[in-house]
Design a protein around this motif. Structure first.
Motif, PDB file in Angstrom:
ATOM      1  N   SER A   1     -27.281   3.528  -4.532  1.00 45.32           N
ATOM      2  CA  SER A   1     -26.580   2.908  -3.439  1.00 45.32           C
ATOM      3  C   SER A   1     -24.943   3.114  -3.910  1.00 45.32           C
ATOM      4  O   SER A   1     -24.730   3.213  -4.969  1.00 45.32           O
ATOM      5  N   VAL A   2     -24.332   2.776  -2.905  1.00 48.34           N
ATOM      6  CA  VAL A   2     -22.839   3.008  -2.974  1.00 48.34           C
ATOM      7  C   VAL A   2     -22.007   1.692  -2.527  1.00 48.34           C
ATOM      8  O   VAL A   2     -22.303   1.038  -1.604  1.00 48.34           O
ATOM      9  N   ALA A   3     -20.924   1.270  -3.372  1.00 48.45           N
ATOM     10  CA  ALA A   3     -20.146   0.242  -2.724  1.00 48.45           C
ATOM     11  C   ALA A   3     -18.648   0.819  -2.955  1.00 48.45           C
ATOM     12  O   ALA A   3     -18.394   1.463  -4.123  1.00 48.45           O
ATOM     13  N   THR A   4     -17.859   0.539  -2.106  1.00 50.74           N
ATOM     14  CA  THR A   4     -16.440   0.927  -2.116  1.00 50.74           C
ATOM     15  C   THR A   4     -15.320  -0.136  -1.639  1.00 50.74           C
ATOM     16  O   THR A   4     -16.018  -1.010  -1.345  1.00 50.74           O
ATOM     17  N   VAL A   5     -14.349   0.276  -2.613  1.00 53.67           N
ATOM     18  CA  VAL A   5     -13.461  -1.143  -2.500  1.00 53.67           C
ATOM     19  C   VAL A   5     -11.998  -0.697  -1.949  1.00 53.67           C
ATOM     20  O   VAL A   5     -11.618   0.379  -2.798  1.00 53.67           O
ATOM     21  N   ALA A   6     -11.467  -1.301  -1.221  1.00 50.25           N
ATOM     22  CA  ALA A   6      -9.973  -0.959  -1.086  1.00 50.25           C
ATOM     23  C   ALA A   6      -9.026  -2.259  -1.837  1.00 50.25           C
ATOM     24  O   ALA A   6      -9.095  -3.413  -1.610  1.00 50.25           O
ATOM     25  N   TRP A   7      -8.440  -1.723  -2.724  1.00 55.24           N
ATOM     26  CA  TRP A   7      -7.739  -2.599  -3.584  1.00 55.24           C
ATOM     27  C   TRP A   7      -6.251  -2.383  -3.512  1.00 55.24           C
ATOM     28  O   TRP A   7      -5.672  -1.377  -3.623  1.00 55.24           O
ATOM     29  N   LEU A   8      -5.726  -3.552  -2.919  1.00 54.68           N
ATOM     30  CA  LEU A   8      -4.126  -3.791  -2.498  1.00 54.68           C
ATOM     31  C   LEU A   8      -3.946  -4.846  -3.578  1.00 54.68           C
ATOM     32  O   LEU A   8      -3.680  -6.047  -3.031  1.00 54.68           O
ATOM     33  N   GLY A   9      -3.974  -4.578  -4.618  1.00 52.98           N
ATOM     34  CA  GLY A   9      -3.647  -5.743  -5.824  1.00 52.98           C
ATOM     35  C   GLY A   9      -2.414  -5.645  -6.459  1.00 52.98           C
ATOM     36  O   GLY A   9      -2.428  -6.231  -7.666  1.00 52.98           O
ATOM     37  N   TYR A  10      -1.467  -4.764  -5.776  1.00 58.10           N
ATOM     38  CA  TYR A  10      -0.238  -4.810  -6.625  1.00 58.10           C
ATOM     39  C   TYR A  10       0.911  -4.745  -5.514  1.00 58.10           C
ATOM     40  O   TYR A  10       0.499  -4.656  -4.425  1.00 58.10           O
ATOM     41  N   ASP A  11       2.352  -4.968  -5.924  1.00 62.04           N
ATOM     42  CA  ASP A  11       3.387  -4.923  -5.127  1.00 62.04           C
ATOM     43  C   ASP A  11       3.766  -3.648  -4.753  1.00 62.04           C
ATOM     44  O   ASP A  11       4.509  -2.983  -5.434  1.00 62.04           O
ATOM     45  N   ALA A  12       3.168  -2.862  -3.905  1.00 67.09           N
ATOM     46  CA  ALA A  12       3.329  -1.457  -3.662  1.00 67.09           C
ATOM     47  C   ALA A  12       4.841  -1.186  -3.013  1.00 67.09           C
ATOM     48  O   ALA A  12       5.206  -2.317  -2.233  1.00 67.09           O
ATOM     49  N   PRO A  13       5.539  -0.257  -3.492  1.00 67.48           N
ATOM     50  CA  PRO A  13       7.013   0.005  -2.844  1.00 67.48           C
ATOM     51  C   PRO A  13       6.870  -0.147  -1.298  1.00 67.48           C
ATOM     52  O   PRO A  13       6.086   0.388  -0.682  1.00 67.48           O
ATOM     53  N   GLN A  14       8.020  -0.754  -0.861  1.00 68.24           N
ATOM     54  CA  GLN A  14       8.210  -0.778   0.575  1.00 68.24           C
ATOM     55  C   GLN A  14       9.499   0.071   1.153  1.00 68.24           C
ATOM     56  O   GLN A  14      10.254   0.090   0.327  1.00 68.24           O
ATOM     57  N   ALA A  15       9.540   0.185   2.325  1.00 66.97           N
ATOM     58  CA  ALA A  15      10.633   0.760   3.088  1.00 66.97           C
ATOM     59  C   ALA A  15      11.476  -0.321   3.404  1.00 66.97           C
ATOM     60  O   ALA A  15      11.667  -0.522   4.597  1.00 66.97           O
ATOM     61  N   ASP A  16      12.002  -1.101   2.573  1.00 68.09           N
ATOM     62  CA  ASP A  16      13.029  -2.077   2.805  1.00 68.09           C
ATOM     63  C   ASP A  16      14.204  -1.984   1.561  1.00 68.09           C
ATOM     64  O   ASP A  16      14.340  -1.048   1.230  1.00 68.09           O
ATOM     65  N   TRP A  17      14.804  -3.242   1.767  1.00 64.77           N
ATOM     66  CA  TRP A  17      15.925  -3.283   0.845  1.00 64.77           C
ATOM     67  C   TRP A  17      15.584  -2.944  -0.828  1.00 64.77           C
ATOM     68  O   TRP A  17      16.359  -2.559  -1.462  1.00 64.77           O
ATOM     69  N   GLY A  18      14.354  -3.064  -1.037  1.00 63.12           N
ATOM     70  CA  GLY A  18      13.872  -2.676  -2.148  1.00 63.12           C
ATOM     71  C   GLY A  18      13.972  -1.227  -2.727  1.00 63.12           C
ATOM     72  O   GLY A  18      13.922  -0.967  -4.019  1.00 63.12           O
ATOM     73  N   LEU A  19      14.244  -0.475  -1.787  1.00 62.00           N
ATOM     74  CA  LEU A  19      14.556   0.878  -2.037  1.00 62.00           C
ATOM     75  C   LEU A  19      15.764   1.091  -3.052  1.00 62.00           C
ATOM     76  O   LEU A  19      16.178   1.943  -3.561  1.00 62.00           O
ATOM     77  N   LEU A  20      16.540   0.049  -2.896  1.00 66.71           N
ATOM     78  CA  LEU A  20      17.762   0.189  -3.736  1.00 66.71           C
ATOM     79  C   LEU A  20      17.648  -0.408  -5.116  1.00 66.71           C
ATOM     80  O   LEU A  20      18.737  -0.279  -5.888  1.00 66.71           O
ATOM     81  N   SER A  21      16.505  -0.805  -5.232  1.00 63.16           N
ATOM     82  CA  SER A  21      16.301  -1.566  -6.602  1.00 63.16           C
ATOM     83  C   SER A  21      15.569  -0.680  -7.518  1.00 63.16           C
ATOM     84  O   SER A  21      14.528  -0.228  -6.995  1.00 63.16           O
ATOM     85  N   PRO A  22      16.156  -0.166  -8.694  1.00 64.76           N
ATOM     86  CA  PRO A  22      15.351   0.645  -9.924  1.00 64.76           C
ATOM     87  C   PRO A  22      13.998  -0.027 -10.040  1.00 64.76           C
ATOM     88  O   PRO A  22      13.129   0.965 -10.270  1.00 64.76           O
TER      89      PRO A  22
END
Length: 570
Positions: free
Chosen positions: A370-391
């Protein structure tokens, strides 16, 4: 101080015998309630002697009520201690069996020693050593939690006994012995030990195993927020706890949104010179994330393994299938612009299709597992916003991936720690999520295989830095995928498809030996398209059928450019 030798010597049956004897005494004393009441001053008796008798009767009644209250407290404490000790000894037996089955031994002082190291080929020495270090560390954490819980039980029961011995159990101003029994029992309960503070998945698993069924049920009912996101706990437990929080979080966010909107409406200048607009937008986004989680769970056969609204971005992880029992488990980490509210439902659909494909391949050519699959959205992924200006937050920075890698590594370790038998565990990383995955795999995680697709880099230029078995790293690069084609330009290490020790898998149109025709994946976002070669290749790795994979180096324009201008890729 309680030690492992004490736990081994404890016998819950002795406490159960004490509980039974206390019950006999309690019944005898409470049975005197009517007689005690009837011996108060007879009707018509008056004078000094009658008053003295009445006073003494009241004193005796109070003594009896306090005696019954103390006995009831001790009886309840003894019962709960007996149940708790059964759980503790079971947890210790499981830790010792884990040790024994892998050639370790838990000594009397709690030290875990390697008594039967396996003989392996030289090429497997490092892999086996890391695997055994993980197992030994898990045994140590489990034993530590057994001792920690045993000490807590000992301290709680001792406190109840001291209170009874010192006549400090309050009868609650009871009017009868029956009431005193109830009041005393209410003061005899043992506390429920909270989770360890270090958040190590093996420690979490050991703590959970050390609790009685009653304690676990109480935590799920009263404190689901404590356990839903603890790596190392069973998936079914995390799912139940996190689902229990959804309605409360929705109510909280709706109230917050209404309050913020009211405050904005009351201001002449609206959101000017305040952060009310930003806070309102964040609350609305998180409410949308709750909607996305609930919509995903409504599809059925899902487990909510992570639900966290305490960060700038909502975080969630949803499994398709049963992570507690699946023979093969795959965890997908996506990348740039990913959000729970905007992405979870789409990734869940891809994970459902991947699971179907992987189970088909398992039945067709594999072990039928058997198989189980997981979509893990468990971190703050970079966004196309003002965060692009932050190192610290931009997509070209290592920092979001490195921060996310710590959480992801614990999630991987937690899957193994939560189960008696480890599944075949595959890490899937797409785009910037492959970088996060690469950093996570530079720790010991228990991951067996890793597939990186659309990857700008793995956070290393040496595949040996990935602590997975040799031959377990795969890369897929589709035609016209600019992100993957120029992998190596970003500061995440060399282009993955140019690393020695990484196996290239095809994303081109292919015909399989059994006659099936698979479509090509083109661009950056079609790797998991149904009936594509890329999805097929991922599915055969996930299902343990790596010999069925179709290989291709996937090299394109950017790879040829790197040969002409190699300094750009250093």
């Amino acid at each position: 101080m309680v030690g492992l030798a004490d736990v081994r010597g404890w016998r819950p049956s002795d406490l159960e015998s004490v509980f039974d004897r206390l019950g006999t005494h309690r019944d005898a004393l409470v049975g005197l309630d009517d007689e005690l009441s009837d011996t108060r001053s007879p009707d018509g008796w008056s004078g000094d002697a009658a008053e003295a008798a009445s006073l003494r009767h009241d004193e005796l009644s109070e003594e009896m009520r306090r005696l019954v209250a103390g006995l009831a407290a001790v009886r309840r404490g003894t019962a709960e201690a007996a149940d708790a000790l059964v759980a503790v000894r079971t947890a210790l037996a499981e830790a010792e069996e884990l040790a024994r089955s892998h050639g370790f031994q838990v000594q009397e002082n709690g030290i875990v020693v390697d008594v039967a190291p396996p003989q392996v080929a030289p090429s497997q020495v490092d892999t086996v050593r890391r695997e055994r270090e993980l197992i030994r560390a898990e045994v140590i954490e489990r034993v530590n939690q057994v001792v920690r819980r045993a000490a807590d039980i000992d301290a709680d029961l001792a406190a109840v006994l001291r209170a009874a011995a010192n006549d400090a159990v309050d009868d609650g101003e009871s009017a009868s012995l029956v009431d005193a029994d109830a009041a005393g029992a209410g003061q005899g309960g043992l506390s429920t030990l909270g989770p360890p503070t270090d958040a190590d998945p093996s420690a979490n698993a050991g703590w959970w195993d050390s609790l009685s069924e009653a304690e676990r049920a109480r935590l799920l009912t009263d404190s689901p927020e404590l356990i839903g996101n603890l790596d190392g706990l069973p998936a079914a437990v995390r799912d139940e706890a996190n689902r229990a929080r959804l309605d409360g979080e929705r109510d909280r966010l709706e109230a917050e949104i209404a309050d913020l909107q009211r405050r904005l409406d009351d201001r002449l200048l609206g959101g000017w010179f305040t952060d009310l607009d930003d806070r309102l937008d964040e609350a609305r986004e998180k409410l949308a994330a709750v909607d996305a989680v609930e919509n995903t769970l409504d599809r059925g056969d899902r487990q909510l393994l992570l639900f966290d609204l305490s960060h700038d971005q909502a975080r969630a992880a949803v499994a398709v299938g049963d992570v507690d029992t699946a023979d093969h488990v795959a965890v997908l980490t996506p990348g740039f612009t990913t959000t729970v509210q905007g992405s979870l439902e789409g990734y869940d659909h891809q994970m459902r299709e991947l699971r179907r494909q992987a189970e088909d391949e398992s039945l067709r050519y594999g072990d039928g597992g058997s198989v189980a699959t997981v979509a893990w959205l468990g971190y703050d992924a970079p966004q196309a916003d003002w965060g692009l200006l932050s190192p610290a937050d931009a997509v070209w920075s290592r920092e979001p991936a490195q921060r996310g890698a710590e959480e992801l590594a614990d999630f991987y370790r937690g899957i193994d720690a939560s189960r008696a038998e480890d599944p075949h565990l595959t890490a899937l990383g797409h785009s910037y999520g492959s970088t996060t995955t690469g950093y996570a795999l530079q720790q010991d995680t228990g991951v067996d295989d890793a597939i990186f697709f659309g990857s700008p880099g793995l956070g290393t230029s040496d595949v040996a830095d990935l602590r997975i078995p040799p031959g377990g790293a795969y890369v897929i690069e589709a035609r016209n995928d600019a992100v993957a084609d120029f992998g190596g330009l970003a500061p995440f290490g060399s282009d993955p498809n140019q690393l020695d020790g990484v196996t290239g898998l095809s994303a081109r149109e292919e015909r399989l030996p059994d006659g099936r025709r698979l479509s090509e994946s083109v661009g950056h976002s079609a790797y998991l398209a149904p009936d594509s070669t890329s999805q097929y290749n991922i599915s055969v790795i996930v299902s343990g059928n790596e010999d069925r994979a179709v290989h291709d180096d996937g090299r394109g324009f950017g790879d040829r450019l790197s040969g002409l201008v190699p300094d750009l890729y250093r």
